[in-house]
Design a protein around this motif. Sequence first.
Motif, PDB file in Angstrom:
ATOM      1  N   GLY A 119       0.816  -1.213   0.000  1.00  0.00           N
ATOM      2  CA  GLY A 119       0.000   0.000   0.000  1.00  0.00           C
ATOM      3  C   GLY A 119       0.848   1.261   0.000  1.00  0.00           C
ATOM      4  O   GLY A 119       0.564   2.214  -0.736  1.00  0.00           O
ATOM      5  N   VAL A 123       0.906   4.170  -2.936  1.00  0.00           N
ATOM      6  CA  VAL A 123       0.701   5.597  -2.639  1.00  0.00           C
ATOM      7  C   VAL A 123       1.919   6.405  -3.085  1.00  0.00           C
ATOM      8  O   VAL A 123       1.786   7.496  -3.656  1.00  0.00           O
ATOM      9  CB  VAL A 123       0.421   5.810  -1.138  1.00  0.00           C
ATOM     10  CG1 VAL A 123       0.445   7.284  -0.783  1.00  0.00           C
ATOM     11  CG2 VAL A 123      -0.922   5.196  -0.760  1.00  0.00           C
ATOM     12  N   LEU A 142      -2.395   9.532  -1.630  1.00  0.00           N
ATOM     13  CA  LEU A 142      -3.307   8.701  -0.840  1.00  0.00           C
ATOM     14  C   LEU A 142      -4.757   8.955  -1.243  1.00  0.00           C
ATOM     15  O   LEU A 142      -5.546   8.016  -1.405  1.00  0.00           O
ATOM     16  CB  LEU A 142      -3.113   8.983   0.653  1.00  0.00           C
ATOM     17  CG  LEU A 142      -4.036   8.225   1.609  1.00  0.00           C
ATOM     18  CD1 LEU A 142      -3.840   6.723   1.471  1.00  0.00           C
ATOM     19  CD2 LEU A 142      -3.785   8.669   3.050  1.00  0.00           C
ATOM     20  N   SER A 145      -5.386   7.293  -4.501  1.00  0.00           N
ATOM     21  CA  SER A 145      -5.385   5.835  -4.348  1.00  0.00           C
ATOM     22  C   SER A 145      -6.733   5.345  -3.858  1.00  0.00           C
ATOM     23  O   SER A 145      -7.237   4.310  -4.302  1.00  0.00           O
ATOM     24  CB  SER A 145      -4.288   5.401  -3.369  1.00  0.00           C
ATOM     25  OG  SER A 145      -3.019   5.729  -3.866  1.00  0.00           O
ATOM     26  N   VAL A 146      -7.350   6.102  -2.928  1.00  0.00           N
ATOM     27  CA  VAL A 146      -8.653   5.723  -2.381  1.00  0.00           C
ATOM     28  C   VAL A 146      -9.775   6.047  -3.375  1.00  0.00           C
ATOM     29  O   VAL A 146     -10.711   5.262  -3.563  1.00  0.00           O
ATOM     30  CB  VAL A 146      -8.899   6.436  -1.035  1.00  0.00           C
ATOM     31  CG1 VAL A 146     -10.314   6.195  -0.537  1.00  0.00           C
ATOM     32  CG2 VAL A 146      -7.876   5.973  -0.003  1.00  0.00           C
ATOM     33  N   ALA A 147      -9.659   7.198  -4.050  1.00  0.00           N
ATOM     34  CA  ALA A 147     -10.722   7.641  -4.958  1.00  0.00           C
ATOM     35  C   ALA A 147     -10.731   6.870  -6.272  1.00  0.00           C
ATOM     36  O   ALA A 147     -11.736   6.881  -6.980  1.00  0.00           O
ATOM     37  CB  ALA A 147     -10.562   9.139  -5.240  1.00  0.00           C
ATOM     38  N   PRO A 149     -10.072   3.222  -7.139  1.00  0.00           N
ATOM     39  CA  PRO A 149      -9.719   1.838  -6.807  1.00  0.00           C
ATOM     40  C   PRO A 149      -9.255   1.023  -8.002  1.00  0.00           C
ATOM     41  O   PRO A 149      -8.401   0.147  -7.867  1.00  0.00           O
ATOM     42  CB  PRO A 149     -11.016   1.266  -6.209  1.00  0.00           C
ATOM     43  CG  PRO A 149     -12.098   2.201  -6.600  1.00  0.00           C
ATOM     44  CD  PRO A 149     -11.468   3.537  -6.818  1.00  0.00           C
ATOM     45  N   THR A 152      -5.676   1.872  -8.543  1.00  0.00           N
ATOM     46  CA  THR A 152      -4.911   1.309  -7.432  1.00  0.00           C
ATOM     47  C   THR A 152      -4.725  -0.194  -7.615  1.00  0.00           C
ATOM     48  O   THR A 152      -3.633  -0.727  -7.359  1.00  0.00           O
ATOM     49  CB  THR A 152      -5.627   1.609  -6.102  1.00  0.00           C
ATOM     50  OG1 THR A 152      -5.708   3.038  -5.945  1.00  0.00           O
ATOM     51  CG2 THR A 152      -4.874   1.020  -4.929  1.00  0.00           C
TER      52      THR A 152
END
Length: 199
Positions: A119, A123, A142, A145-147, A149, A152
């Motif tokens: 992870g 990032v 970050l 990475s979350v927004a 997927p 990612t």
Amino acid sequence: MPPSDRREPGEIFGSAFTLFADMLLVGLLTGVACLPVVTIPAAFAAASATLRDTAGNGAPAGVGAYIGHLRARLTAGPLASGLIPPLLVFVLLIDAALVRSALPGAAAMAPALALTALGATIVGLRATALDAPHRLSAREGLVRSVADPRGTLLLAGAVPLAVLLAWSIPLLVPLLPGPLAFAATAVDLRFTADRPQDD
């Protein structure tokens, strides 16, 4: 947008092959620039900027262009963040030691450390692929990475593949930063194209 098959007089291969060659050259330059270790984030950010320029205007990547981007990113912030990769290696060494040990909880801790390292690497790659005004922002890396997927997950596949290639074919190690930077840049370009309002 540049033509899909623009060729110079006498050029045998099309633009797809040129981009592949640019990626390998950038990978080699990035590998050399990463040797001092603390320059790793700046080297990857320079690789991403060079590949972004190549994708944007079709200009071939060159040593001069890469060095220019690298010099612009060799500032205090990126050099300080260059201490993170050795810390990740240390975490992975602890992980390997836990796998070999008979300590209680080793079976659960080892995968958790491996996922944490993966992870953090994702990032970090996304942070180095950012363009201005978010250049080399771990927070923005970050957030994206979350927004995103899907992007990612693509990088989550690219990183272990690069590790596997480095382990199985050590001669490829100097070239591997190129494909990783290319993957991170492509993911970021797709993300910004899909959500222009976030920029």
